[in-house]
Design a protein around this motif. Structure first.
Motif, PDB file in Angstrom:
ATOM      1  N   TYR A 171       0.751  -1.343   0.165  1.00 14.57           N
ATOM      2  CA  TYR A 171       0.123  -0.109  -0.160  1.00 14.57           C
ATOM      3  C   TYR A 171       0.919   1.329   0.062  1.00 14.57           C
ATOM      4  CZ  TYR A 171      -3.756   3.345   0.851  1.00 14.57           C
ATOM      5  OH  TYR A 171      -4.422   4.485   0.877  1.00 14.57           O
ATOM      6  N   ILE A 172       1.888   1.090   0.967  1.00 17.91           N
ATOM      7  CA  ILE A 172       2.829   2.471   0.820  1.00 17.91           C
ATOM      8  C   ILE A 172       3.326   2.668  -0.423  1.00 17.91           C
ATOM      9  CG2 ILE A 172       4.949   3.236   1.822  1.00 17.91           C
ATOM     10  CD1 ILE A 172       3.858   1.917   4.493  1.00 17.91           C
ATOM     11  N   THR A 173       3.860   1.774  -1.130  1.00 18.96           N
ATOM     12  CA  THR A 173       4.706   1.848  -2.184  1.00 18.96           C
ATOM     13  C   THR A 173       3.724   2.400  -3.254  1.00 18.96           C
ATOM     14  OG1 THR A 173       6.284   0.169  -1.761  1.00 18.96           O
ATOM     15  CG2 THR A 173       5.889   0.586  -4.099  1.00 18.96           C
ATOM     16  N   HIS A 174       2.437   1.955  -3.333  1.00 16.79           N
ATOM     17  CA  HIS A 174       1.469   2.228  -4.438  1.00 16.79           C
ATOM     18  C   HIS A 174       0.739   3.390  -3.975  1.00 16.79           C
ATOM     19  CE1 HIS A 174       2.780  -1.685  -5.666  1.00 16.79           C
ATOM     20  NE2 HIS A 174       2.730  -1.373  -6.765  1.00 16.79           N
ATOM     21  N   ASN A 175       0.668   3.983  -2.974  1.00 18.65           N
ATOM     22  CA  ASN A 175      -0.170   5.090  -2.594  1.00 18.65           C
ATOM     23  C   ASN A 175       0.475   5.970  -1.769  1.00 18.65           C
ATOM     24  OD1 ASN A 175      -3.331   3.858  -3.421  1.00 18.65           O
ATOM     25  ND2 ASN A 175      -1.992   2.223  -2.440  1.00 18.65           N
ATOM     26  N   LEU A 176       1.637   5.753  -1.161  1.00 23.79           N
ATOM     27  CA  LEU A 176       1.895   7.030  -0.139  1.00 23.79           C
ATOM     28  C   LEU A 176       3.209   7.417  -0.434  1.00 23.79           C
ATOM     29  CD1 LEU A 176       0.818   5.376   3.084  1.00 23.79           C
ATOM     30  CD2 LEU A 176      -0.326   7.373   2.108  1.00 23.79           C
ATOM     31  N   GLN A 177       3.715   7.518  -2.001  1.00 19.28           N
ATOM     32  CA  GLN A 177       4.937   8.205  -2.150  1.00 19.28           C
ATOM     33  C   GLN A 177       4.774   9.613  -2.659  1.00 19.28           C
ATOM     34  OE1 GLN A 177       7.808   6.260  -2.056  1.00 19.28           O
ATOM     35  NE2 GLN A 177       6.316   4.871  -1.136  1.00 19.28           N
ATOM     36  N   PRO A 178       5.815  10.245  -2.819  1.00 16.17           N
ATOM     37  CA  PRO A 178       5.647  11.926  -2.889  1.00 16.17           C
ATOM     38  C   PRO A 178       4.922  12.074  -4.275  1.00 16.17           C
ATOM     39  CG  PRO A 178       7.882  11.315  -2.255  1.00 16.17           C
ATOM     40  CD  PRO A 178       7.221  10.100  -2.161  1.00 16.17           C
ATOM     41  N   GLU A 179       5.143  11.378  -5.253  1.00 10.71           N
ATOM     42  CA  GLU A 179       4.325  11.528  -6.543  1.00 10.71           C
ATOM     43  C   GLU A 179       3.015  11.144  -6.428  1.00 10.71           C
ATOM     44  OE1 GLU A 179       6.319   7.134  -6.953  1.00 10.71           O
ATOM     45  OE2 GLU A 179       7.001   9.107  -6.037  1.00 10.71           O
ATOM     46  N   HIS A 180       2.574  10.503  -5.442  1.00 12.40           N
ATOM     47  CA  HIS A 180       1.243  10.262  -5.186  1.00 12.40           C
ATOM     48  C   HIS A 180       0.509  11.682  -4.759  1.00 12.40           C
ATOM     49  CE1 HIS A 180       2.520   6.010  -5.072  1.00 12.40           C
ATOM     50  NE2 HIS A 180       1.828   6.088  -6.258  1.00 12.40           N
ATOM     51  N   PHE A 181       1.200  12.431  -3.817  1.00 13.40           N
ATOM     52  CA  PHE A 181       0.914  13.556  -3.229  1.00 13.40           C
ATOM     53  C   PHE A 181       0.808  14.592  -4.441  1.00 13.40           C
ATOM     54  CE2 PHE A 181       1.948  10.820   0.472  1.00 13.40           C
ATOM     55  CZ  PHE A 181       0.591  11.021   1.291  1.00 13.40           C
ATOM     56  N   GLN A 182       1.824  14.618  -5.056  1.00 11.87           N
ATOM     57  CA  GLN A 182       1.672  15.605  -6.281  1.00 11.87           C
ATOM     58  C   GLN A 182       0.434  15.431  -7.020  1.00 11.87           C
ATOM     59  OE1 GLN A 182       2.577  18.747  -7.530  1.00 11.87           O
ATOM     60  NE2 GLN A 182       4.717  17.849  -6.624  1.00 11.87           N
ATOM     61  N   GLN A 183       0.111  14.375  -7.199  1.00  9.72           N
ATOM     62  CA  GLN A 183      -1.157  13.896  -8.052  1.00  9.72           C
ATOM     63  C   GLN A 183      -2.260  14.463  -7.353  1.00  9.72           C
ATOM     64  OE1 GLN A 183      -0.923   9.856  -8.953  1.00  9.72           O
ATOM     65  NE2 GLN A 183       0.868  10.091 -10.326  1.00  9.72           N
ATOM     66  N   HIS A 184      -2.296  14.054  -5.808  1.00 15.01           N
ATOM     67  CA  HIS A 184      -3.373  14.562  -5.166  1.00 15.01           C
ATOM     68  C   HIS A 184      -3.667  16.258  -5.076  1.00 15.01           C
ATOM     69  CE1 HIS A 184      -4.218  10.624  -4.035  1.00 15.01           C
ATOM     70  NE2 HIS A 184      -3.362  10.463  -3.005  1.00 15.01           N
ATOM     71  N   LEU A 185      -2.546  16.803  -5.201  1.00 16.07           N
ATOM     72  CA  LEU A 185      -2.498  18.157  -4.977  1.00 16.07           C
ATOM     73  C   LEU A 185      -3.160  18.743  -6.270  1.00 16.07           C
ATOM     74  CD1 LEU A 185       0.955  19.122  -3.229  1.00 16.07           C
ATOM     75  CD2 LEU A 185      -1.636  19.602  -2.349  1.00 16.07           C
ATOM     76  N   GLN A 186      -3.011  18.055  -7.570  1.00 18.54           N
ATOM     77  CA  GLN A 186      -3.268  18.774  -8.724  1.00 18.54           C
ATOM     78  C   GLN A 186      -4.628  18.060  -9.102  1.00 18.54           C
ATOM     79  OE1 GLN A 186      -0.177  17.085 -11.106  1.00 18.54           O
ATOM     80  NE2 GLN A 186       1.246  18.661 -10.728  1.00 18.54           N
TER      81      GLN A 186
END
Length: 171
Positions: free
Chosen positions: A40-55
């Motif tokens: 879950y961490i690898t597929h959902n909690l990486q910096p790039e995932h947060f970048q996608q959420h912010l956009q």
């Protein structure tokens, strides 16, 4: 210096990822397999995932800071998926609300939840692992009530979550 809330920015993605990774196991069943948590961490909690959420146009992220350091974050989803629970449908969802353990019991989580709720109107929903008694008590104190259950996929595991809803008045 007291805790402060602000909107998350692109330069916060590393801190958001750190908080997400540091708190995810705490919100999961204690008998979760490390490989499931890591998946879950690898597929959902990486910096790039947060970048996608912010956009994303339907996501809103807030950070709670202490002395200029992020100690927690929340994420609203203004258009979450269906849960097939009538009381929870068509509700804004608090999809994440996490505070680092060192900030537990210090008022940071309450401040973060209050600020997150201030960005909503109408009823709001969330899911919380059925074994996360501390979080369930916190949400119940804040007017959330259980309206059903949902399955949370975590790697090869399926965790049981409570679906909770809070009315606008918190009642």
């Amino acid at each position: 210096m007291p805790y402060q809330i602000r909107p998350a920015r692109s330069d916060d993605c590393e801190a958001l990822s750190h908080i997400g990774q540091a708190t995810f196991a705490l919100a999961s069943p204690s008998d979760s397999a490390p490989s499931a948590l890591q998946h879950y961490i690898t597929h959902n909690l990486q910096p790039e995932h947060f970048q996608q959420h912010l956009q994303h146009p339907h996501k809103r992220l807030l950070i709670v800071e202490h002395d200029g350091h992020a100690v927690g974050y929340s994420m609203l989803d203004l258009a979450p998926g269906r849960l097939d629970i009538a009381a929870a449908e068509h509700r804004v969802e608090i999809s994440r609300c996490y505070v680092l353990p060192e900030a537990h019991g210090q008022g940071a989580a309450q401040l973060l939840l209050d600020a997150t709720l201030a960005h909503t109107c109408g009823a709001v929903r969330l899911t919380v692992n059925e074994g996360n008694a501390r979080a369930i008590r916190f949400y119940e104190r804040n007017g959330f009530r259980k309206v059903g259950e949902a399955i949370f996929p975590c790697g090869d595991e399926r965790h049981n979550d409570w679906v909770m809803v809070r009315s606008p008045a918190g009642l």
